[in-house]
Design a protein around this motif. Structure first.
Motif, PDB file in Angstrom:
ATOM      1  N   TYR A 108      45.019  33.843  27.448  1.00  0.00           N
ATOM      2  CA  TYR A 108      43.829  34.147  28.243  1.00  0.00           C
ATOM      3  C   TYR A 108      42.603  33.418  27.683  1.00  0.00           C
ATOM      4  CZ  TYR A 108      40.078  36.722  30.522  1.00  0.00           C
ATOM      5  OH  TYR A 108      38.962  37.038  31.243  1.00  0.00           O
ATOM      6  N   ARG A 112      40.824  30.925  30.286  1.00  0.00           N
ATOM      7  CA  ARG A 112      39.649  31.455  30.973  1.00  0.00           C
ATOM      8  C   ARG A 112      38.342  31.322  30.201  1.00  0.00           C
ATOM      9  NH1 ARG A 112      40.620  31.835  36.328  1.00  0.00           N
ATOM     10  NH2 ARG A 112      42.602  32.858  36.741  1.00  0.00           N
ATOM     11  N   TYR A 175      48.047  31.604  34.036  1.00  0.00           N
ATOM     12  CA  TYR A 175      46.713  32.165  34.255  1.00  0.00           C
ATOM     13  C   TYR A 175      45.842  31.223  35.090  1.00  0.00           C
ATOM     14  CZ  TYR A 175      47.690  35.649  30.613  1.00  0.00           C
ATOM     15  OH  TYR A 175      48.214  36.676  29.886  1.00  0.00           O
ATOM     16  N   GLU A 180      39.765  31.981  40.358  1.00  0.00           N
ATOM     17  CA  GLU A 180      38.601  32.419  39.595  1.00  0.00           C
ATOM     18  C   GLU A 180      37.776  33.441  40.361  1.00  0.00           C
ATOM     19  OE1 GLU A 180      37.353  32.006  36.721  1.00  0.00           O
ATOM     20  OE2 GLU A 180      38.370  30.313  35.767  1.00  0.00           O
ATOM     21  N   ALA A 183      38.089  36.993  39.080  1.00  0.00           N
ATOM     22  CA  ALA A 183      37.333  37.281  37.864  1.00  0.00           C
ATOM     23  C   ALA A 183      35.840  37.360  38.159  1.00  0.00           C
ATOM     24  CB  ALA A 183      37.605  36.213  36.807  1.00  0.00           C
ATOM     25  N   GLU A 184      35.345  36.475  39.053  1.00  0.00           N
ATOM     26  CA  GLU A 184      33.929  36.501  39.396  1.00  0.00           C
ATOM     27  C   GLU A 184      33.551  37.801  40.100  1.00  0.00           C
ATOM     28  OE1 GLU A 184      33.395  33.043  41.716  1.00  0.00           O
ATOM     29  OE2 GLU A 184      33.600  31.638  40.017  1.00  0.00           O
ATOM     30  N   ARG A 187      33.282  40.412  37.465  1.00  0.00           N
ATOM     31  CA  ARG A 187      32.059  40.269  36.661  1.00  0.00           C
ATOM     32  C   ARG A 187      30.845  40.809  37.414  1.00  0.00           C
ATOM     33  NH1 ARG A 187      33.144  37.243  32.188  1.00  0.00           N
ATOM     34  NH2 ARG A 187      34.931  35.809  32.339  1.00  0.00           N
ATOM     35  N   ASP A 193      35.222  40.454  29.663  1.00  0.00           N
ATOM     36  CA  ASP A 193      36.451  39.656  29.557  1.00  0.00           C
ATOM     37  C   ASP A 193      37.672  40.536  29.317  1.00  0.00           C
ATOM     38  OD1 ASP A 193      35.578  37.004  29.999  1.00  0.00           O
ATOM     39  OD2 ASP A 193      34.635  36.992  28.026  1.00  0.00           O
ATOM     40  N   ILE A 196      38.589  42.341  32.529  1.00  0.00           N
ATOM     41  CA  ILE A 196      39.186  41.399  33.482  1.00  0.00           C
ATOM     42  C   ILE A 196      40.618  41.069  33.067  1.00  0.00           C
ATOM     43  CG2 ILE A 196      39.048  39.042  34.380  1.00  0.00           C
ATOM     44  CD1 ILE A 196      36.007  39.280  34.144  1.00  0.00           C
ATOM     45  N   VAL A 200      42.824  42.826  35.768  1.00  0.00           N
ATOM     46  CA  VAL A 200      42.961  41.827  36.835  1.00  0.00           C
ATOM     47  C   VAL A 200      44.065  40.822  36.517  1.00  0.00           C
ATOM     48  CG1 VAL A 200      41.790  40.021  38.140  1.00  0.00           C
ATOM     49  CG2 VAL A 200      40.530  42.072  37.461  1.00  0.00           C
ATOM     50  N   VAL A 201      43.940  40.154  35.380  1.00  0.00           N
ATOM     51  CA  VAL A 201      44.860  39.064  35.061  1.00  0.00           C
ATOM     52  C   VAL A 201      46.241  39.588  34.681  1.00  0.00           C
ATOM     53  CG1 VAL A 201      45.270  37.132  33.498  1.00  0.00           C
ATOM     54  CG2 VAL A 201      42.969  37.557  34.382  1.00  0.00           C
TER      55      VAL A 201
END
Length: 290
Positions: A108, A112, A175, A180, A183-184, A187, A193, A196, A200-201
């Protein structure tokens, strides 16, 4: 519609393809079939021969007659199979958890996060995959002996918690296929991080993680050199090492030896059949489901 349907293979073509694939698998399946067959034979049938000591190879000689199931209990009594199995499963559990967990976190960071020297560190990490284990064997052994870990499971467990370069590379590439925008959006909602990564990831990376877990489990299950190098207590032997010790002590007992080898191999075959769909998905899919 007619043109597209005509391009689809017929049942006869599918059958022909499957028959060809089965024929190609034959040479690879023969050693496994011979091992299982020998494990069910009596000593009389195993040593049956003709001519000048050349074993008779025919269907009649290949099929056990009669089937001797007693070879399996004899093999289990000849070695502490239960102890070896417990040790192997213990190592597999910690190695899978450590290798997959550490590799997921490190991957990660490479995939990222933006930091100075990221690409150089990634290339350095990948280059370690080309380094043979024999090169670092002596210094690593000296380090573990200096730490007082010789004769314990620690040298076989702790390195996994540093991550595996191949898994880091695989999961980094996985990944990067995850948009993206996910993740945005997280955020914007105030997620950091770690949130996320965890929420999420990681859920989207289950196929890749399952693939890495399967690879690590197979590696640990089949590992012979590691226990040979670091384990000196028979109560800590693994299945791979214990099977070799059994062969050294009872080399002439082929039926029991093949029964032990079958017990060692069958769990891996069963695991692969149950996990093959996840394994293929982890290699071929992207980060999102259709």
């Amino acid at each position: 519609m007619t043109g597209s349907s005509s391009l689809q293979p017929t049942r006869l073509q599918k059958l022909a393809v499957h028959l060809v694939l089965l024929a190609m698998c034959g040479p690879f399946l023969m050693p496994l079939a011979w091992m299982i067959s020998t494990s069910l034979k009596s000593d009389t049938q195993i040593y049956a021969s003709r001519g000048e000591g050349v074993a008779e190879f025919s269907l009649e000689a290949f099929v056990p007659r009669p089937i001797d199931w007693q070879n399996y209990p004899d093999a289990l009594r000849a070695v502490p199979f239960r102890v070896y199995l417990q040790n192997t499963l213990l190592l597999c559990f910690f190695n899978v958890v450590g290798a997959v967990g550490a590799s997921a976190v490190v991957a990660y960071g490479f995939a990222r996060m933006r930091f100075w020297g990221r690409n150089a560190l990634f290339l350095l990490m990948i280059s370690t995959m080309a380094l043979p284990g024999q090169v670092t064997m002596i210094p690593v052994f000296a380090m573990f002996r200096w730490l007082g870990w010789y004769g314990t499971f620690l040298p076989l467990i702790v390195p996994a918690f540093g991550g595996v370069p191949f898994f880091i590379f695989l999961m980094t590439q996985f990944y990067r296929t995850i948009p993206e925008t996910l993740a945005e959006a997280a955020r914007i909602d105030g997620a950091g991080d770690w949130t996320i990564f965890w929420r999420v990831v990681l859920p989207l990376s289950k196929p890749a993680m399952a693939t890495c877990a399967l690879f690590q489990f197979l590696h640990t299950w089949n590992d012979f050199f590691g226990p040979l190098l670091y384990i000196n207590d028979p109560s800590r032997y693994t299945l791979a090492y214990g099977l070799q010790q059994f062969m050294s002590a009872y080399g002439g007992r082929w039926a029991e030896l093949m029964a032990g080898a079958t017990l060692f191999t069958v769990p891996i075959i069963i695991l692969f059949f149950f996990a093959q769909r996840t394994f293929i998905q982890g290699i071929s899919t992207t980060g999102l489901k259709a």
